[in-house]
Write a protein that holds these residues in place. Structure first.
Motif, PDB file in Angstrom:
ATOM      1  N   ALA A 124      -3.235   9.065   4.800  1.00 12.25           N
ATOM      2  CA  ALA A 124      -3.294   8.169   3.569  1.00 12.25           C
ATOM      3  C   ALA A 124      -3.271   9.009   2.271  1.00 12.25           C
ATOM      4  O   ALA A 124      -3.952   9.999   2.251  1.00 12.25           O
ATOM      5  CB  ALA A 124      -4.226   6.976   3.612  1.00 12.25           C
ATOM      6  N   GLY A 125      -2.825   8.551   1.346  1.00 15.66           N
ATOM      7  CA  GLY A 125      -2.983   9.032   0.081  1.00 15.66           C
ATOM      8  C   GLY A 125      -4.260   8.942  -0.777  1.00 15.66           C
ATOM      9  O   GLY A 125      -4.830   9.876  -1.203  1.00 15.66           O
ATOM     10  N   ARG A 126      -4.794   7.810  -0.304  1.00 11.50           N
ATOM     11  CA  ARG A 126      -6.545   7.506  -0.955  1.00 11.50           C
ATOM     12  C   ARG A 126      -6.856   6.688   0.083  1.00 11.50           C
ATOM     13  O   ARG A 126      -6.217   5.907   0.601  1.00 11.50           O
ATOM     14  CB  ARG A 126      -6.329   7.076  -2.387  1.00 11.50           C
ATOM     15  N   THR A 168      -1.440  -1.069  -0.129  1.00 14.44           N
ATOM     16  CA  THR A 168      -2.878  -0.963   0.359  1.00 14.44           C
ATOM     17  C   THR A 168      -2.939  -1.631   1.604  1.00 14.44           C
ATOM     18  O   THR A 168      -2.295  -3.077   1.821  1.00 14.44           O
ATOM     19  CB  THR A 168      -3.908  -1.382  -0.624  1.00 14.44           C
ATOM     20  N   ALA A 169      -3.604  -1.178   2.696  1.00 16.79           N
ATOM     21  CA  ALA A 169      -3.856  -1.940   4.018  1.00 16.79           C
ATOM     22  C   ALA A 169      -5.386  -1.517   4.254  1.00 16.79           C
ATOM     23  O   ALA A 169      -6.035  -0.693   3.515  1.00 16.79           O
ATOM     24  CB  ALA A 169      -3.162  -0.981   5.173  1.00 16.79           C
ATOM     25  N   VAL A 170      -5.980  -2.430   5.269  1.00 16.00           N
ATOM     26  CA  VAL A 170      -7.235  -2.477   5.404  1.00 16.00           C
ATOM     27  C   VAL A 170      -7.333  -2.126   6.886  1.00 16.00           C
ATOM     28  O   VAL A 170      -6.546  -2.158   7.610  1.00 16.00           O
ATOM     29  CB  VAL A 170      -7.891  -4.053   5.442  1.00 16.00           C
ATOM     30  N   CYS A 171      -8.146  -0.882   7.386  1.00 17.31           N
ATOM     31  CA  CYS A 171      -8.416  -0.553   8.489  1.00 17.31           C
ATOM     32  C   CYS A 171      -9.920  -0.189   8.804  1.00 17.31           C
ATOM     33  O   CYS A 171     -10.420   0.448   7.969  1.00 17.31           O
ATOM     34  CB  CYS A 171      -7.460   0.928   8.906  1.00 17.31           C
ATOM     35  N   ALA A 172     -10.324  -1.007   9.627  1.00 16.86           N
ATOM     36  CA  ALA A 172     -11.974  -0.881  10.063  1.00 16.86           C
ATOM     37  C   ALA A 172     -12.273  -1.361  11.470  1.00 16.86           C
ATOM     38  O   ALA A 172     -11.595  -1.949  12.191  1.00 16.86           O
ATOM     39  CB  ALA A 172     -12.278  -1.829   9.148  1.00 16.86           C
ATOM     40  N   ASN A 173     -13.394  -0.479  11.788  1.00 14.48           N
ATOM     41  CA  ASN A 173     -14.277  -1.024  12.844  1.00 14.48           C
ATOM     42  C   ASN A 173     -15.067  -1.971  12.319  1.00 14.48           C
ATOM     43  O   ASN A 173     -16.214  -1.545  11.884  1.00 14.48           O
ATOM     44  CB  ASN A 173     -14.618   0.440  13.735  1.00 14.48           C
ATOM     45  N   VAL A 201      -5.893   3.103   1.601  1.00 11.30           N
ATOM     46  CA  VAL A 201      -6.513   2.382   2.532  1.00 11.30           C
ATOM     47  C   VAL A 201      -7.776   1.880   2.413  1.00 11.30           C
ATOM     48  O   VAL A 201      -8.651   2.763   1.909  1.00 11.30           O
ATOM     49  CB  VAL A 201      -6.532   3.131   4.065  1.00 11.30           C
ATOM     50  N   LEU A 202      -8.245   0.778   2.746  1.00 14.16           N
ATOM     51  CA  LEU A 202      -9.625   0.286   2.535  1.00 14.16           C
ATOM     52  C   LEU A 202     -10.370   0.106   3.727  1.00 14.16           C
ATOM     53  O   LEU A 202      -9.910  -0.630   4.586  1.00 14.16           O
ATOM     54  CB  LEU A 202      -9.686  -0.969   1.595  1.00 14.16           C
ATOM     55  N   GLU A 241      -9.055  -1.393  -9.140  1.00 11.89           N
ATOM     56  CA  GLU A 241      -9.581   0.056  -9.785  1.00 11.89           C
ATOM     57  C   GLU A 241      -9.065   1.370  -9.041  1.00 11.89           C
ATOM     58  O   GLU A 241      -8.855   2.215  -9.512  1.00 11.89           O
ATOM     59  CB  GLU A 241     -10.831  -0.222 -10.044  1.00 11.89           C
ATOM     60  N   LYS A 242      -9.289   1.169  -7.806  1.00 10.20           N
ATOM     61  CA  LYS A 242      -9.451   2.196  -6.680  1.00 10.20           C
ATOM     62  C   LYS A 242      -7.960   2.503  -6.296  1.00 10.20           C
ATOM     63  O   LYS A 242      -7.495   3.856  -6.134  1.00 10.20           O
ATOM     64  CB  LYS A 242     -10.192   1.962  -5.367  1.00 10.20           C
ATOM     65  N   PHE A 243      -6.985   1.783  -6.156  1.00  7.19           N
ATOM     66  CA  PHE A 243      -5.704   1.993  -5.685  1.00  7.19           C
ATOM     67  C   PHE A 243      -4.371   1.690  -6.907  1.00  7.19           C
ATOM     68  O   PHE A 243      -3.252   2.117  -6.400  1.00  7.19           O
ATOM     69  CB  PHE A 243      -5.318   1.010  -4.530  1.00  7.19           C
ATOM     70  N   GLY A 244      -4.844   1.074  -7.763  1.00  6.14           N
ATOM     71  CA  GLY A 244      -3.791   0.828  -8.768  1.00  6.14           C
ATOM     72  C   GLY A 244      -2.643  -0.280  -8.010  1.00  6.14           C
ATOM     73  O   GLY A 244      -2.627  -1.267  -7.491  1.00  6.14           O
ATOM     74  N   GLY A 245      -1.301   0.655  -8.260  1.00  9.60           N
ATOM     75  CA  GLY A 245      -0.323  -0.139  -7.724  1.00  9.60           C
ATOM     76  C   GLY A 245       0.011   0.390  -6.425  1.00  9.60           C
ATOM     77  O   GLY A 245       1.396   0.007  -5.913  1.00  9.60           O
ATOM     78  N   MET A 246      -1.058   1.038  -5.741  1.00 11.90           N
ATOM     79  CA  MET A 246      -0.160   1.486  -4.414  1.00 11.90           C
ATOM     80  C   MET A 246      -0.334   0.477  -3.541  1.00 11.90           C
ATOM     81  O   MET A 246      -1.227  -0.592  -3.335  1.00 11.90           O
ATOM     82  CB  MET A 246      -1.600   2.661  -3.998  1.00 11.90           C
TER      83      MET A 246
END
Length: 288
Positions: A68-70, A119-124, A50-51, A112-117
């Motif tokens: 999340a994993g990361r 990924t979702a964005v979650c943000a306020n 998650v970013l 760089e940070k998630f590789g092949g995971m």
């Protein structure tokens, strides 16, 4: 540490000498029910990354880290970094990256940070950067499966507005071109410290593998949409002619070929009709 407790928030901020910035739209959540719902809604699990954008006090970040994993959180305000160092001290799968999300190499960061995971964005999201941030992810086709965002309630209505609705605008069409949007729940202004002047809403956008419609020229399609909504009170014939600087006769021909009434208003057109109209205009250009 209860990160939504007002006394805790004040104590931690005082300890680090932090002062709120109005220009950055900083408001920290004090309603303990909101972030768990957001973290659940974004679909985070141990196999996914998650970013987060603008972690603030770290309330949502902590909830995401438990699922999340990361988690990678991008924070613009460097004075919040020591605060986050304390509030997220126990979150071993979280990395805070200093920087401006509108300027960072996001494609490189995600790789760089998630590789092949997945990924979702979650943000306020701070209200002033909602549309630029959202459209950057969509237009650059960054590798994220979904975006779960807390935004100003009025912005949520515009972003998720269906064709024919009062709130529908150019940004509504742009979002529905790239994603499937949905308003999940509302968050009152009393849920924040300091309290903002507006209410919020949480939305989720599921990014489509391909655009929802096929267009011959994306740039021309979005220019057409902006022109159509540029003068909402006018008919599409007049607003598009004026906005694109084209002869009305040319627009009329394209409208006829697309089976769109010249007297229609922009908010009455579906995204499919906009695509058809754009494609017919491209045909006319090629015929000339």
């Amino acid at each position: 540490m209860e990160l939504t407790d007002l006394a805790t928030i004040r104590a931690v901020l005082k300890r680090h000498g932090f002062r709120f910035s109005k220009s950055l739209g900083q408001n920290f959540l004090t309603d303990p029910s909101v972030c768990p719902r957001m973290a659940l809604a974004c679909g985070a699990d141990e196999s996914k990354g998650v970013l987060e954008i603008g972690p603030g006090f770290g309330v949502l970040t902590k909830e995401l880290s438990e699922r999340a994993g990361r988690v990678v959180a991008v924070e613009l305000d460097e004075s919040l970094l020591p605060v986050l160092g304390e509030t997220l001290d126990s979150c071993r799968n979280v990395e805070v990256v200093p920087g401006d999300v509108l300027k960072l190499d996001l494609a490189g960061l995600l790789k760089e940070k998630f590789g092949g995971m997945e990924t979702a964005v979650c943000a306020n999201l701070p209200y002033y950067i909602t549309s630029p941030v959202l459209m950057r992810f969509l237009e650059e086709r960054l590798p994220v499966a979904s975006l779960t965002l807390m935004v100003q309630k009025e912005a949520a209505r515009r972003l998720c507005a269906p064709p024919g609705s009062r709130d529908c605008g150019a940004v509504s069409v742009a979002v529905s071109y790239y994603a499937r949007p949905k308003i999940l729940f509302e968050v009152p202004r009393t849920s924040f410290y300091p309290q903002p002047n507006v209410d919020s809403a949480v939305i989720r956008l599921d990014v489509l593998p391909e655009p929802s419609v096929r267009v011959k020229n994306e740039k021309a399609f979005f220019a057409l949409v902006r022109a159509a909504f540029g003068k909402r009170r006018k008919t599409v014939l007049n607003s598009i002619s004026s906005g694109l600087g084209l002869e009305k006769s040319e627009i009329l021909t394209a409208l006829e070929r697309a089976a769109v009434a010249p007297s229609a208003r922009a908010e009455q057109l579906s995204i499919g009709q906009f695509a058809e109209l754009s494609n017919r205009l491209e045909e006319l250009k090629n015929e000339q």
